[in-house]
Design a protein around this motif. Structure first.
Motif, PDB file in Angstrom:
ATOM      1  N   MET A 261       0.831  -1.208   0.000  1.00 56.03           N
ATOM      2  CA  MET A 261       0.000   0.000   0.000  1.00 56.03           C
ATOM      3  C   MET A 261       0.862   1.252   0.000  1.00 56.03           C
ATOM      4  O   MET A 261       0.576   2.226  -0.724  1.00 56.03           O
ATOM      5  N   ILE A 262       1.943   1.233   0.763  1.00 50.58           N
ATOM      6  CA  ILE A 262       2.830   2.401   0.812  1.00 50.58           C
ATOM      7  C   ILE A 262       3.535   2.605  -0.515  1.00 50.58           C
ATOM      8  O   ILE A 262       3.624   3.725  -1.041  1.00 50.58           O
ATOM      9  N   SER A 263       4.038   1.508  -1.111  1.00 52.58           N
ATOM     10  CA  SER A 263       4.745   1.635  -2.393  1.00 52.58           C
ATOM     11  C   SER A 263       3.817   2.058  -3.522  1.00 52.58           C
ATOM     12  O   SER A 263       4.265   2.657  -4.503  1.00 52.58           O
ATOM     13  N   ASN A 264       2.518   1.781  -3.404  1.00 61.63           N
ATOM     14  CA  ASN A 264       1.542   2.195  -4.409  1.00 61.63           C
ATOM     15  C   ASN A 264       1.037   3.615  -4.182  1.00 61.63           C
ATOM     16  O   ASN A 264       0.106   4.070  -4.861  1.00 61.63           O
ATOM     17  N   GLY A 265       1.623   4.310  -3.226  1.00 58.76           N
ATOM     18  CA  GLY A 265       1.214   5.678  -2.958  1.00 58.76           C
ATOM     19  C   GLY A 265      -0.065   5.790  -2.157  1.00 58.76           C
ATOM     20  O   GLY A 265      -0.700   6.848  -2.158  1.00 58.76           O
ATOM     21  N   GLU A 266      -0.457   4.728  -1.480  1.00 61.14           N
ATOM     22  CA  GLU A 266      -1.671   4.736  -0.672  1.00 61.14           C
ATOM     23  C   GLU A 266      -1.355   4.314   0.766  1.00 61.14           C
ATOM     24  O   GLU A 266      -1.828   3.286   1.263  1.00 61.14           O
ATOM     25  N   PRO A 267      -0.522   5.085   1.453  1.00 60.85           N
ATOM     26  CA  PRO A 267      -0.170   4.696   2.825  1.00 60.85           C
ATOM     27  C   PRO A 267      -1.404   4.696   3.723  1.00 60.85           C
ATOM     28  O   PRO A 267      -2.222   5.617   3.655  1.00 60.85           O
ATOM     29  N   PRO A 268      -1.551   3.674   4.553  1.00 66.00           N
ATOM     30  CA  PRO A 268      -2.755   3.594   5.393  1.00 66.00           C
ATOM     31  C   PRO A 268      -2.723   4.603   6.535  1.00 66.00           C
ATOM     32  O   PRO A 268      -1.662   4.885   7.100  1.00 66.00           O
ATOM     33  N   ASP A 269      -3.881   5.156   6.837  1.00 72.09           N
ATOM     34  CA  ASP A 269      -4.000   6.001   8.022  1.00 72.09           C
ATOM     35  C   ASP A 269      -4.899   5.353   9.086  1.00 72.09           C
ATOM     36  O   ASP A 269      -5.195   5.959  10.109  1.00 72.09           O
ATOM     37  N   PHE A 270      -5.314   4.110   8.815  1.00 70.90           N
ATOM     38  CA  PHE A 270      -6.149   3.344   9.749  1.00 70.90           C
ATOM     39  C   PHE A 270      -5.797   1.867   9.571  1.00 70.90           C
ATOM     40  O   PHE A 270      -5.885   1.345   8.447  1.00 70.90           O
ATOM     41  N   VAL A 271      -5.362   1.226  10.652  1.00 73.23           N
ATOM     42  CA  VAL A 271      -5.009  -0.194  10.595  1.00 73.23           C
ATOM     43  C   VAL A 271      -5.741  -0.907  11.729  1.00 73.23           C
ATOM     44  O   VAL A 271      -5.599  -0.542  12.900  1.00 73.23           O
ATOM     45  N   LEU A 272      -6.523  -1.916  11.366  1.00 73.55           N
ATOM     46  CA  LEU A 272      -7.235  -2.738  12.349  1.00 73.55           C
ATOM     47  C   LEU A 272      -6.816  -4.188  12.179  1.00 73.55           C
ATOM     48  O   LEU A 272      -6.805  -4.702  11.057  1.00 73.55           O
ATOM     49  N   CYS A 273      -6.464  -4.818  13.278  1.00 76.97           N
ATOM     50  CA  CYS A 273      -6.086  -6.235  13.245  1.00 76.97           C
ATOM     51  C   CYS A 273      -6.748  -6.926  14.419  1.00 76.97           C
ATOM     52  O   CYS A 273      -6.586  -6.512  15.570  1.00 76.97           O
ATOM     53  N   VAL A 274      -7.522  -7.997  14.141  1.00 74.66           N
ATOM     54  CA  VAL A 274      -8.237  -8.724  15.180  1.00 74.66           C
ATOM     55  C   VAL A 274      -7.872 -10.204  15.088  1.00 74.66           C
ATOM     56  O   VAL A 274      -7.955 -10.803  14.006  1.00 74.66           O
TER      57      VAL A 274
END
Length: 853
Positions: free
Chosen positions: A760-773
């Motif tokens: 996602m970062i390399s595609n220019g879409e760095p996440p601003d929300f990460v959820l892991c359950v």
């Protein structure tokens, strides 16, 4: 605070005896707690109140002192008991550690003299005496401890009143009252912020609750020197829950063998419903947010003291006497206390059978049995003694002749230098107790057979000549597992004992030498200093998180316990996460499958219609990148989620990965240079050294840890822990640990999260929300991976991270949800938020773009 002399059953039942003041925020020096309940600083313990030195408080039923009163002067004379284990274990402590002993004297002291004696013992010996009233001492020690608890822990049920006392509530009350007095004395000399408290043996099993009630963060270890019985035996104890809960208020509980620890853990499981797991090679039991660790290490002997005894002139003199008296005869030595569990009569009967079956040994073999004084009284002890004497007399009458007695009984207090002489002369040592906690006799025998230059001279042995020894040991004593070269026997089988004795004395000298050398290497390297040092190191590790967690005390009486939770660990607020969800633009969502989306208890493992609906709705939001990360196979997951077009799937912990239904399955690349071996092999070597019978097999593409020759239960436990340990240390390597023989290959869930976020970062879409359950160990890799500062630091704005585990338990996640029902509520909320975003996207595209820029 309650009075230290607690003998009212009504007060005991009310739980008032546990109402003591809470720990102050900081104690600048040792404080004293008088009986009237106020905390004062009266200067009595100035000698112990050092800011720069930590103390270790050693607590046992008796102090390591010898005491006697001079009849003429009326003065008390005290000296250290050099044979005391409590004194010898100081060798394992650092030189700057102050050691304080708390315990009772073996003599009665008049109440008028107790203050003066206490002052003398503290100033001259760093000892704090606990003066128990005679009636309380009788009920506590001779009643509950010796006549009930000790037989029960040695597998003797009080089926008949003539043999062992049945449970007596008044004796149990005395046991608690005595433990409370011990706790009061410990509190007087303890600074809970610095000091460590190490409690010894079954006499003081209730003590941890009294201390934990007063000091929530006391650094507390407990070591049991007796066997811990199987759950079938222990569950007959009327106060079984109270004792278990009291012990679980310690931070570290030590046992001589894995069997004893396993019995304790089984009792915790069956009685309290608690499960345990291995943590970095150490067995831990989660108890209300605290981890209570188990220590498995048999106590050792004091090498220096043994060698000094061998070099004692009296030992050399005694050796010459023994050699002259038993000239040409092969000596079998036995040294046991006079009690019903040592199997002395069985040993004598085995000697009789040996002489019957092998007439050629008559006149050539002698069993010398040293009988130490009994530590308890009772009809059973007297009958055991009578049986021993009758059997000995019969055997000597049948097989003896002038100048030869097959069995020699030495029934008196024998000084150790004399015992050392007998050990040095004996070709074989037999310890056939039917049940015993540890028993150091075999260790002492091995060291004495190794000898010293002075002993060699007395025995007329060349200094560098090969040494031999033979051991016949019962399967049911604590030292048996550590003596792999001994002949292990069932002590109840006279035939087996006789055969073992014959094998021991007729074995070729070369094999005796090999067995002796193996034993001596172990005994000399695992001495009492090694034991105490290892225990204290583990206690320090077990207590290192004390001041990083919130603690609350709750429960009445002996049900008191501490709830310990990390300050940052809290339940995930669905309203809060939805609020964050609405103001973010690029979201990564990782969901475990079994135990998270679908409960473990569900018979139907495929996702229900509700789950499919939630997934489709969440995945339809173009701002969301959603992955199911599971250990299940790709075929099952792709079939179950065939209706979810935009859902990413990572199967087999990420070995196979698919970004959506239209994309092809990708295989995670494997490192060609196998550099991960340099990380994995040292870890595996640690477990190999700690697990007798295990070894490492190195293959071109894998490392294999074999444990088929180890103790089955301990080997399996260590294998599970090794699996978890390697999964963590190899989290950044393209490998995974598989069960079985611990073969290292494949990938982990942590790498899946890292790959998705990096893409996602390399595609220019760095996440601003990460959820892991997730709910289990394999998900901990994902929790750690999404929190990795390596990629967060490269982002213009740090993302909002929600790592969430299922259930309140130790985890790398900062949040928890109670169960899969809460997970579905969360997914439902995300579904509503995603649907709202999707429905307004056509009319508010420009506004949304501006707000995210």
């Amino acid at each position: 605070m309650a009075s230290s002399s607690y003998i009212s059953l009504m007060d005991l039942a009310s739980g008032d005896m546990f109402n003591s003041p809470q720990t102050p925020e900081r104690i600048s020096r040792v404080m004293t707690v008088p009986v009237d309940g106020g905390i004062t600083d009266d200067g009595d313990f100035d000698s112990l109140s050092s800011e720069c030195c930590e103390k270790t408080i050693i607590v046992a039923n008796f102090l390591p002192l010898q005491a006697q009163k001079d009849i003429k002067s009326g003065q008390w004379l005290f000296s250290f008991d050099e044979d005391s284990l409590l004194l010898q274990m100081k060798d394992g402590f650092s030189s700057d550690t102050i050691v304080v002993y708390v315990g009772s004297l073996k003599v009665d002291v008049d109440p008028k003299e107790q203050d003066e004696v206490s002052k003398t013992l503290l100033e001259e010996f760093n000892c704090v005496p606990t003066f128990l009233p005679p009636d309380l001492q009788k009920k506590f020690y001779h009643g509950f401890c010796k006549q009930y608890l000790w037989p029960l822990f040695h597998y003797m049920l009080p089926m008949c009143a003539d043999y062992g006392n049945r449970f007596d509530r008044l004796h149990w009350q005395a046991y608690l009252s005595a433990n409370k007095i011990f706790a009061d004395k410990i509190i007087e000399v303890t600074n809970p912020e610095k000091d460590y408290v190490w409690v010894h043996d079954y006499h003081l099993m209730a003590l941890p609750t009294f201390l934990r009630k007063h000091f929530h963060r006391v650094k507390l270890g407990f070591f049991l020197h007796s066997p811990f019985p199987s759950s079938e035996i222990y569950r007959t104890l009327p106060v079984r829950e109270e004792i278990l809960k009291a012990l679980l208020n310690a931070d570290l509980i030590g046992f001589h063998t894995f069997d004893y620890a396993r019995h304790f853990l089984t009792c915790c499981s069956r009685i309290l419903g608690l499960d345990h797991e291995s943590k970095r090679g150490h067995i831990g039991l989660d108890y209300f947010g605290r981890t209570v660790y188990m220590k498995i290490l048999p106590v050792g002997i004091h090498m220096g003291q043994l060698q000094s005894s061998l070099n004692h002139p009296s030992s050399s003199t005694k050796v010459k006497e023994i050699v002259a008296k038993f000239n040409g005869k092969r000596i079998i030595i036995g040294v046991d206390d006079m009690d019903i569990f040592k199997g002395i009569s069985l040993k004598v009967l085995a000697m009789e059978q040996l002489l019957q079956q092998h007439p050629e040994l008559q006149g050539k073999v002698v069993l010398i049995q040293i009988v130490n004084p009994a530590r308890s009284t009772g009809k059973d002890v007297q009958e055991a003694k009578r049986e021993i004497y009758e059997s000995t007399e019969r055997i000597n009458d049948v097989f003896g002749f002038p100048g030869y007695e097959p069995v020699v009984l030495i029934d008196r207090c024998v000084p150790f230098y004399e015992k050392a002489a007998y050990y040095a002369c004996a070709e074989c040592c037999i310890v056939n107790a039917v049940r015993d906690g540890m028993n150091l006799v075999p260790y002492k025998y091995i060291v004495c057979r190794q000898g010293t230059s002075r002993m060699d001279e007395a025995l007329q042995i060349a200094p560098k000549s090969p040494r031999t020894s033979m051991l016949v040991v019962s399967e049911f004593i604590g030292c048996s597992p550590s003596l792999s070269g001994a002949i292990r026997v069932n002590p109840w089988s006279i035939d087996a004992l006789a055969d073992a004795l014959n094998m021991a004395i007729t074995m070729p000298g070369v094999e005796k030498q090999i067995r002796h050398e193996k034993h001596y290497r172990y005994v000399s390297s695992h001495d009492v200093a090694y034991w105490s040092q290892s225990f204290m190191q583990d206690l320090e590790r077990a207590c290192k998180e004390h001041y990083n967690r919130h603690c609350w005390g709750f429960g009445f009486g002996l049900s008191f316990r501490i709830l310990s939770i990390s300050p940052s660990f809290r339940k995930l607020s669905i309203d809060h996460i939805l609020s964050v969800h609405r103001r973010t633009c690029r979201r990564a969502i990782f969901l475990d499958y079994d135990g998270t989306v679908v409960p473990h208890s569900s018979i139907i493992k495929s996702p229900g219609p509700e789950v499919i609906l939630f997934m489709n709705s969440i995945c339809s939001d173009p701002k969301n990148t959603v992955f199911i990360v599971s250990g299940r196979g790709k075929n099952s997951l792709s079939d179950w989620f065939a209706q979810c077009e935009n859902l990413g799937i990572a199967a087999e912990h990420g070995y196979f990965i698919r970004w959506n239904r239209r994309s092809e399955w990708e295989t995670f690349p494997i490192a060609i240079d196998f550099g991960w071996k340099r990380i994995a092999e040292p870890v595996m070597q640690l477990y190999t050294e700690a697990t007798d019978g295990s070894f490492i097999e190195s293959k071109e593409s894998a490392l294999v840890w074999h444990h088929q020759d180890a103790d089955p239960d301990f080997g399996s436990s260590q294998a599970k822990e090794l699996l978890d340990h390697l999964e963590n240390v190899l989290a950044n390597e393209p490998v995974v640990v598989k069960r079985g023989h611990q073969i290292v290959e494949g990938v982990t869930k942590g790498l899946v999260a890292k790959k998705v976020l990096s893409t996602m970062i390399s595609n220019g879409e760095p996440p601003d929300f990460v959820l892991c359950v997730g709910d289990d160990r394999s998900d901990e890799d994902m929790f750690e991976s999404i929190s990795n500062t390596a990629y967060i630091s490269s982002l213009p704005v740090s993302p909002e991270i929600f790592a969430c585990t299922i259930g309140q338990k130790p985890s790398k996640a900062r949040y928890y949800l109670d169960d899969t029902v809460d997970v579905l509520k969360l997914l439902s909320g995300l579904t509503g938020a995603s649907s709202s975003t999707t429905s307004t996207s056509n009319t508010e595209t420009e506004v949304s773009f501006e707000s995210c820029a």
